[in-house]
Motif scaffolding. Structure first.
Motif, PDB file in Angstrom:
ATOM      1  N   GLU A 182       0.816  -1.216   0.000  1.00 56.85           N
ATOM      2  CA  GLU A 182       0.000   0.000   0.000  1.00 56.85           C
ATOM      3  C   GLU A 182       0.845   1.258   0.000  1.00 56.85           C
ATOM      4  N   ALA A 183       1.989   1.238   0.698  1.00 58.82           N
ATOM      5  CA  ALA A 183       2.867   2.409   0.726  1.00 58.82           C
ATOM      6  C   ALA A 183       3.415   2.711  -0.658  1.00 58.82           C
ATOM      7  N   MET A 184       3.714   1.676  -1.427  1.00 54.40           N
ATOM      8  CA  MET A 184       4.217   1.864  -2.783  1.00 54.40           C
ATOM      9  C   MET A 184       3.148   2.455  -3.679  1.00 54.40           C
ATOM     10  N   THR A 185       1.900   2.024  -3.530  1.00 59.10           N
ATOM     11  CA  THR A 185       0.798   2.568  -4.328  1.00 59.10           C
ATOM     12  C   THR A 185       0.576   4.040  -4.020  1.00 59.10           C
ATOM     13  N   LYS A 186       0.636   4.399  -2.755  1.00 55.91           N
ATOM     14  CA  LYS A 186       0.489   5.801  -2.361  1.00 55.91           C
ATOM     15  C   LYS A 186       1.627   6.646  -2.910  1.00 55.91           C
ATOM     16  N   ARG A 187       2.831   6.094  -2.878  1.00 54.92           N
ATOM     17  CA  ARG A 187       3.997   6.812  -3.387  1.00 54.92           C
ATOM     18  C   ARG A 187       3.861   7.056  -4.884  1.00 54.92           C
ATOM     19  N   ARG A 188       3.395   6.070  -5.636  1.00 54.45           N
ATOM     20  CA  ARG A 188       3.231   6.209  -7.077  1.00 54.45           C
ATOM     21  C   ARG A 188       2.219   7.296  -7.422  1.00 54.45           C
ATOM     22  N   LYS A 189       1.163   7.390  -6.640  1.00 49.74           N
ATOM     23  CA  LYS A 189       0.151   8.420  -6.896  1.00 49.74           C
ATOM     24  C   LYS A 189       0.723   9.821  -6.664  1.00 49.74           C
ATOM     25  N   ILE A 190       1.468   9.973  -5.588  1.00 48.67           N
ATOM     26  CA  ILE A 190       2.038  11.288  -5.283  1.00 48.67           C
ATOM     27  C   ILE A 190       3.111  11.655  -6.303  1.00 48.67           C
ATOM     28  N   GLU A 191       3.792  10.643  -6.860  1.00 45.82           N
ATOM     29  CA  GLU A 191       4.786  10.904  -7.908  1.00 45.82           C
ATOM     30  C   GLU A 191       4.170  11.664  -9.071  1.00 45.82           C
ATOM     31  N   TRP A 192       2.978  11.251  -9.476  1.00 44.00           N
ATOM     32  CA  TRP A 192       2.308  11.911 -10.606  1.00 44.00           C
ATOM     33  C   TRP A 192       2.060  13.383 -10.303  1.00 44.00           C
ATOM     34  N   TRP A 193       1.651  13.693  -9.074  1.00 44.23           N
ATOM     35  CA  TRP A 193       1.374  15.083  -8.717  1.00 44.23           C
ATOM     36  C   TRP A 193       2.651  15.917  -8.688  1.00 44.23           C
ATOM     37  N   VAL A 194       3.740  15.330  -8.196  1.00 45.07           N
ATOM     38  CA  VAL A 194       5.020  16.051  -8.161  1.00 45.07           C
ATOM     39  C   VAL A 194       5.514  16.350  -9.568  1.00 45.07           C
ATOM     40  N   LEU A 195       5.456  15.352 -10.449  1.00 45.16           N
ATOM     41  CA  LEU A 195       5.905  15.549 -11.829  1.00 45.16           C
ATOM     42  C   LEU A 195       4.969  16.482 -12.591  1.00 45.16           C
TER      43      LEU A 195
END
Length: 248
Positions: A182-195
């Motif tokens: 679950e932590a990896m899924t949350k991280r991937r979502k936030i990656e999109w917002w940062v980029l």
């Protein structure tokens, strides 16, 4: 922006391998262009000797900040160090030698072709220097075409690396480490917002920033970067000291 943004989401090891392949392709071409510049009959060694006479003049802060930017890539090791296990720096003499040659070529090549005073009159002296060279290989008649290919490859990889490092630093600042589940899924979502934020800033400023503002921003960036690197290194030593103290 699409290519850089999507590529910046790759893992650090994949980006390092991509950088290695690009360097294998570009370095021989860069060496060839350098040889053509210094072997050019119109290369002015008198202009180079004139600049060398200023070697003992004390540079100011802005000059040092701009000159050291060529070596600022070591900061990326803050992120890429995680993929190097039992990493040892070998052949330090080769690193020093290549660094000195890189500096000499980047400084003296434009001066020898454009002149001691003329080199300072160009916004991008490297482009003007290479554009003055002529080659005769099939349909390629000007060296600038070869230079554009190399420059675009290195610029693209450079942008990907800095976006990747910037993204990882931001995610690390929020405590989002590389993990599974679950932590990896949350991280991937936030990656999109940062980029997406990076892309919007880059795309938006292209409409409001002209060449003069861009030059002023570059000077401020170089000045701040030089001081910030010392702060980053100090924080790195402090974090390593805290970690060792906890283990003890």
């Amino acid at each position: 922006l699409v290519v850089v943004g999507l590529s910046a989401r790759l893992d650090s090891e994949s980006i390092i391998y991509a950088l290695e392949m690009i360097l294998y392709i570009c370095v021989p071409v860069i060496a060839y262009m350098s040889w053509r510049i210094f072997s050019n009959p119109y290369f002015s060694w008198d202009a180079v000797r004139q600049i060398i006479t200023y070697a003992w003049n004390m540079p100011n802060y802005e000059t040092v900040a701009a000159a050291t930017f060529i070596f600022t890539g070591y900061v990326n090791m803050v992120i890429f160090n995680r993929i190097f296990h039992r990493f040892r720096v070998r052949h330090v003499w080769a690193i020093v030698g290549v660094s000195i040659i890189t500096l000499l070529v980047s400084i003296f090549a434009p001066i020898g072709i454009l002149g001691a005073a003329g080199a300072g009159g160009h916004v991008y002296p490297a482009f003007s220097t290479v554009d003055s060279l002529r080659i005769r290989y099939f349909i390629i008649e000007r060296m600038i075409y070869v230079f554009y290919v190399v420059y675009m490859c290195l610029s693209l990889v450079n942008s990907i690396i800095h976006w990747h490092v910037g993204k990882e630093l931001i995610l690390g600042g929020f405590g989002l480490k590389v993990d599974k589940g679950e932590a990896m899924t949350k991280r991937r979502k936030i990656e999109w917002w940062v980029l997406l934020l990076f892309s919007l800033i880059t795309f938006g400023t292209s409409f409001i920033v002209n060449q003069y503002i861009l030059n002023d921003m570059a000077i401020v960036f170089l000045d701040v970067r030089f001081a910030a690197e010392f702060l980053l290194i100090a924080l790195l030593f402090y974090a390593a000291w805290r970690k060792r103290r906890k283990k003890a």
